[in-house]
Design a protein around this motif. Structure first.
Motif, PDB file in Angstrom:
ATOM      1  N   UNK A  63       0.826  -1.205   0.000  1.00  0.00           N
ATOM      2  CA  UNK A  63       0.000   0.000   0.000  1.00  0.00           C
ATOM      3  C   UNK A  63       0.866   1.264   0.000  1.00  0.00           C
ATOM      4  N   UNK A  64       1.945   1.257   0.763  1.00  0.00           N
ATOM      5  CA  UNK A  64       2.854   2.416   0.761  1.00  0.00           C
ATOM      6  C   UNK A  64       3.473   2.566  -0.617  1.00  0.00           C
ATOM      7  N   UNK A  65       3.884   1.459  -1.193  1.00  0.00           N
ATOM      8  CA  UNK A  65       4.517   1.496  -2.512  1.00  0.00           C
ATOM      9  C   UNK A  65       3.552   1.975  -3.591  1.00  0.00           C
ATOM     10  N   UNK A  66       2.261   1.730  -3.393  1.00  0.00           N
ATOM     11  CA  UNK A  66       1.257   2.128  -4.379  1.00  0.00           C
ATOM     12  C   UNK A  66       0.916   3.618  -4.307  1.00  0.00           C
ATOM     13  N   UNK A  67       1.321   4.275  -3.236  1.00  0.00           N
ATOM     14  CA  UNK A  67       1.043   5.710  -3.111  1.00  0.00           C
ATOM     15  C   UNK A  67       1.791   6.496  -4.183  1.00  0.00           C
ATOM     16  N   UNK A  68       1.223   7.598  -4.648  1.00  0.00           N
ATOM     17  CA  UNK A  68       1.981   8.476  -5.547  1.00  0.00           C
ATOM     18  C   UNK A  68       3.258   8.953  -4.845  1.00  0.00           C
ATOM     19  N   UNK A  74       0.257  14.704   3.590  1.00  0.00           N
ATOM     20  CA  UNK A  74       0.318  13.675   4.625  1.00  0.00           C
ATOM     21  C   UNK A  74      -1.081  13.152   4.944  1.00  0.00           C
ATOM     22  N   UNK A  75      -2.038  14.038   5.028  1.00  0.00           N
ATOM     23  CA  UNK A  75      -3.415  13.626   5.291  1.00  0.00           C
ATOM     24  C   UNK A  75      -3.936  12.730   4.168  1.00  0.00           C
ATOM     25  N   UNK A  76      -3.692  13.123   2.951  1.00  0.00           N
ATOM     26  CA  UNK A  76      -4.140  12.319   1.809  1.00  0.00           C
ATOM     27  C   UNK A  76      -3.418  10.978   1.753  1.00  0.00           C
ATOM     28  N   UNK A  77      -2.135  10.987   2.065  1.00  0.00           N
ATOM     29  CA  UNK A  77      -1.369   9.734   2.074  1.00  0.00           C
ATOM     30  C   UNK A  77      -1.926   8.779   3.120  1.00  0.00           C
ATOM     31  N   UNK A  78      -2.199   9.300   4.315  1.00  0.00           N
ATOM     32  CA  UNK A  78      -2.743   8.448   5.383  1.00  0.00           C
ATOM     33  C   UNK A  78      -4.109   7.898   4.991  1.00  0.00           C
ATOM     34  N   UNK A  79      -4.941   8.744   4.375  1.00  0.00           N
ATOM     35  CA  UNK A  79      -6.271   8.302   3.965  1.00  0.00           C
ATOM     36  C   UNK A  79      -6.171   7.209   2.908  1.00  0.00           C
ATOM     37  N   UNK A 120      -7.399   3.361   3.227  1.00  0.00           N
ATOM     38  CA  UNK A 120      -8.327   2.768   2.262  1.00  0.00           C
ATOM     39  C   UNK A 120      -7.737   1.525   1.608  1.00  0.00           C
ATOM     40  N   UNK A 121      -6.469   1.594   1.281  1.00  0.00           N
ATOM     41  CA  UNK A 121      -5.805   0.446   0.647  1.00  0.00           C
ATOM     42  C   UNK A 121      -5.760  -0.741   1.599  1.00  0.00           C
TER      43      UNK A 121
END
Length: 174
Positions: free
Chosen positions: A117-122, A157-162, A166-167
């Motif tokens: 999930x971390x790797x899938x983040x932009x 950071x907020x969007x990344x955590x969200x 979700x992932x």
């Protein structure tokens, strides 16, 4: 420049920058997604940091160095934009003792899901999340490294955590 001055500069550089080698590699590893590229980025970053150490005005050496690491990774990314490198689970896996085989399997699955999930983040979200959660940077330090306003850092950071939440929820529903 005389040799005593050179030795003092080298000694000062080593005492200020070398303690941050692990943080530099960690950030590079997450940004490049590949161990060899991370090694190269860190090496290039340390060479640049040493070359321009005279311009270091003091303050937080970790922030200054990681800004250079980030720039090296971004430069490398731009050069190799078409070559997407897959996440190498084996090089990221933790080797720890587990009390039972079942708990080892569950921990490995959770770790794999989190890393995926971390790797899938932009990239923008991933780098902000890594600096905040793994490197424990303050918002100001992240803003300094990324040259962004603190509000943008907080938003990313907020969007990344969200997205991460979700992932992970989606992976838990499979």
């Amino acid at each position: 420049m005389n040799t005593d001055t050179e030795r003092n500069n080298v000694s000062r550089f080593e005492s200020i920058m070398i303690p941050h080698l692990d943080a530099a590699y960690n950030l590079a590893r997450w940004l490049t997604r590949h161990a060899d590229e991370a090694d190269e980025a860190v090496q290039e970053a340390y060479l640049r940091a040493f070359r321009y150490f005279d311009s270091f005005s003091g303050g937080d050496g970790r922030v200054w160095l990681l800004a250079i690491v980030r720039n090296c990774c971004l430069s490398s990314y731009r050069r190799q934009k078409d070559n997407e490198v897959l996440f190498d689970e084996q090089s990221h896996s933790e080797k720890s003792c587990q009390s039972t085989p079942e708990s080892a399997v569950l921990k490995q699955a959770a770790s794999h899901a989190l890393r995926g999930c971390i790797d899938a983040l932009p990239r923008e979200y991933r780098e902000t999340l890594i600096m905040r959660e793994l490197e424990e940077f303050s918002y100001k330090q992240i803003a300094d490294v990324t040259a962004l306003p603190i509000g943008t850092v907080m938003s990313r950071l907020s969007r990344a955590r969200k997205r991460l939440q979700e992932c992970l929820a989606a992976k838990g529903e499979r």
